[in-house]
Write an enzyme that holds these catalytic residues in place. Structure first.
Site, PDB file in Angstrom:
ATOM      1  N   GLU A 174       0.811  -1.204   0.000  1.00  0.00           N
ATOM      2  CA  GLU A 174       0.000   0.000   0.000  1.00  0.00           C
ATOM      3  C   GLU A 174       0.857   1.271   0.000  1.00  0.00           C
ATOM      4  O   GLU A 174       0.512   2.260  -0.627  1.00  0.00           O
ATOM      5  CB  GLU A 174      -0.905  -0.002   1.234  1.00  0.00           C
ATOM      6  CG  GLU A 174      -2.039   0.971   1.132  1.00  0.00           C
ATOM      7  CD  GLU A 174      -2.889   0.920   2.384  1.00  0.00           C
ATOM      8  OE1 GLU A 174      -4.105   0.860   2.233  1.00  0.00           O
ATOM      9  OE2 GLU A 174      -2.322   0.921   3.498  1.00  0.00           O
ATOM     10  N   ASP A 175       1.963   1.214   0.701  1.00  0.00           N
ATOM     11  CA  ASP A 175       2.721   2.437   0.950  1.00  0.00           C
ATOM     12  C   ASP A 175       3.907   2.682   0.026  1.00  0.00           C
ATOM     13  O   ASP A 175       4.567   3.702   0.140  1.00  0.00           O
ATOM     14  CB  ASP A 175       3.252   2.435   2.396  1.00  0.00           C
ATOM     15  CG  ASP A 175       2.143   2.725   3.394  1.00  0.00           C
ATOM     16  OD1 ASP A 175       1.024   2.969   2.935  1.00  0.00           O
ATOM     17  OD2 ASP A 175       2.420   2.696   4.601  1.00  0.00           O
TER      18      ASP A 175
END
Ligand code: MN
Length: 493
Positions: free
Chosen positions: A80-81
């Site tokens: 996600e990051d």
């Protein structure tokens, strides 16, 4: 109070001292990838982001999860990051770890929206998406650390996360027999959800501990001596204070009458085996008089979540009363980490946990515990088979609708409301217009466009709808429009 941050050295040290022959190189590599991926990100607490995955992996190591699970814990936020893709994780760390990371990433889509009627569905969806129960452990460790650092978040987020934890995470932890974990999740959320009640209960407990501390220590000393003199080996005796949220709920059940609550402070006695549990109970009853009706044998009849202990409340010096909880070490760890602890025991000296999936493991646990009916019934509820033929889709507001596999937007529309179904004219799935007979897939966001001038459902829909509900509503509507047409005709005559 923020706890101190863990480092990769802390993690390796813990793993080295508690695991048989751990793959430390794997953990180091996972740490390096995570550290690089999150390098420029700071948490709202002011800490570098990497402290979060480290805390998650550390907790998983305390639970005794397999190193693959620890590695996935370190990597759980990289997709996600950062630019790291799931394929890269798979190439570098193998399919097992990649699939864990992938599932955790998918689970992030479940957000509590404040609509109570879907809570049960959310719980189901949580378990269905986490078809491998190890994913649930990672998610719990993730949530636990986020709760511990929730003070840094804005108020609205604190409320949402706390509510979601109490409504979804804690009940699931309870069902998995992870009572201590459940208690920890609840108490951390309780402080944000009901700050006044939290304060009150906190005061009650700390006053009690101050008043009774010396007394409880004396009882512990006497108990240790009593059991040691009787020749019981490997005994451990300690005090335990009731969890805050659990006391809060119990007070509500007892009209806030504190005098009716006997287990505010209890003494735990841990002995070697089941025989010694009963022996210890007998010895305590010989020394102190038990209160009638307060003896509970959760060894013979475990609680539905698998909890096992002997409980008794006795009169001690000067008419004081105290509850004893007697159990074996294994029961104690099961009460803490539930299913996770169970696996830890199975794992000791055996092949690593790798590739042991929920269903296989469940089948094994079932065999071993087949005599414990209640517990099995609870586990039965969570069986992934129940969800195998189900899909979970979202309304644009984030509510979850639970449908059979192959369901279409028309099924979805009728699941929302009969009128939405009857007036349904078009549909957007994930922001794109599609046909009404399209098969929906889990996680689709479905938006029904209604036409209020529409007379009713198209009888052709019968050819593709999957749910009983849609079929019967379409039939009803078609029949009434035929009747309406008939009566119109009759009326004209
Ligand atoms: Mn996370």
């Amino acid at each position: 109070m923020p706890e101190s941050n863990r480092t990769i050295e802390d993690l390796l040290k813990l793993v080295r001292s508690t695991y048989a022959s751990p793959d430390l190189d794997l953990l180091t590599r996972a740490y390096e990838v995570a550290e690089r991926a999150h390098r420029d990100i700071t948490r709202l607490t002011g800490d570098p982001y990497i402290v979060h995955p480290l805390a998650v992996a550390y907790k998983l190591a305390e639970m005794g999860a397999h190193v693959n699970v620890l590695a996935a814990g370190l990597l759980h936020d990289v997709i996600e990051d950062s630019e790291v893709t799931i394929d890269e994780v798979s190439t570098t760390f193998g399919e097992d770890i990649a699939s864990l990371v992938d599932s955790v990433t998918k689970l992030k889509k479940i957000k509590y929206q404040g609509t109570d009627r879907y809570v049960e569905n959310l719980r189901k969806m949580f378990l269905a998406m986490a078809s491998d129960v190890r994913v649930v452990f990672i998610k719990f460790a993730d949530r636990l650390h986020n709760l511990k650092t929730l003070y840094a978040q804005p108020r609205h987020k604190q409320e949402r996360v706390a509510k979601e934890t109490i409504e979804i995470y804690a009940p699931i932890a309870g069902r998995l027999g992870m009572s201590e974990f459940k208690g920890e999740l609840e108490d951390l959320s309780f402080a944000y959800l009901f700050p006044k009640d939290y304060e009150r209960v906190h005061d009650i407990i700390s006053t009690k501990v101050r008043e009774k501390g010396a007394y409880v220590s004396r009882v512990i000393d006497q108990t240790e001596k009593l059991l040691a003199e009787s020749g019981l080996a490997e005994i451990q005796v300690h005090g335990r204070v009731k969890r805050l949220f659990s006391l809060h709920k119990k007070l509500a059940r007892y009209d806030n009458d504190l005098s009716k609550i006997y287990d505010l402070i209890a003494v735990r006695v841990i002995v070697k085996d089941v025989e010694e549990c009963y022996a210890a109970l007998g010895m305590l009853h010989q020394k102190w008089t038990p209160i009638p009706g307060r003896i509970k044998d959760y060894l013979a009849q475990p609680k539905p979540n698998g909890y096992q202990s002997l409980h008794t409340t006795v009169f001690t010096e000067g008419g004081e009363t105290i509850e004893f909880q007697i159990r074996t070490r294994e029961m104690h760890e099961l009460a803490e980490y539930g299913v996770a602890a169970h696996w830890r025991y199975k794992e000791a000296g055996m092949s690593p946990l790798k590739n042991l999936y929920w269903m296989e493991e469940l089948a094994k646990i079932q065999k071993e515990l087949s005599d414990k009916k209640d517990f099995m019934e609870q586990l039965e509820i969570m069986k992934i088979e129940v969800f195998k033929d189900r899909i979970f889709v979202f309304t644009p507001n984030g509510d979850v609708i639970d449908l059979p596999d192959g369901a279409t937007p028309v099924d979805f529309a009728y699941a929302i409301h009969t009128e939405v179904g009857n007036k349904c004219s078009a549909v957007r799935v994930n922001s794109r217009m599609v046909n009404l007979d399209t098969s929906l897939r889990s996680n689709d966001v479905v938006e029904i466009i209604t036409d209020k001038n529409r007379r009713g459902p198209n009888p052709d829909w019968m050819k593709f709808v999957r749910t009983h509900q849609a079929r019967s509503k379409i039939k009803d509507a078609t029949r009434s429009s035929v009747k309406g047409w008939l009566s119109n005709m009759m009326g004209r005559h």
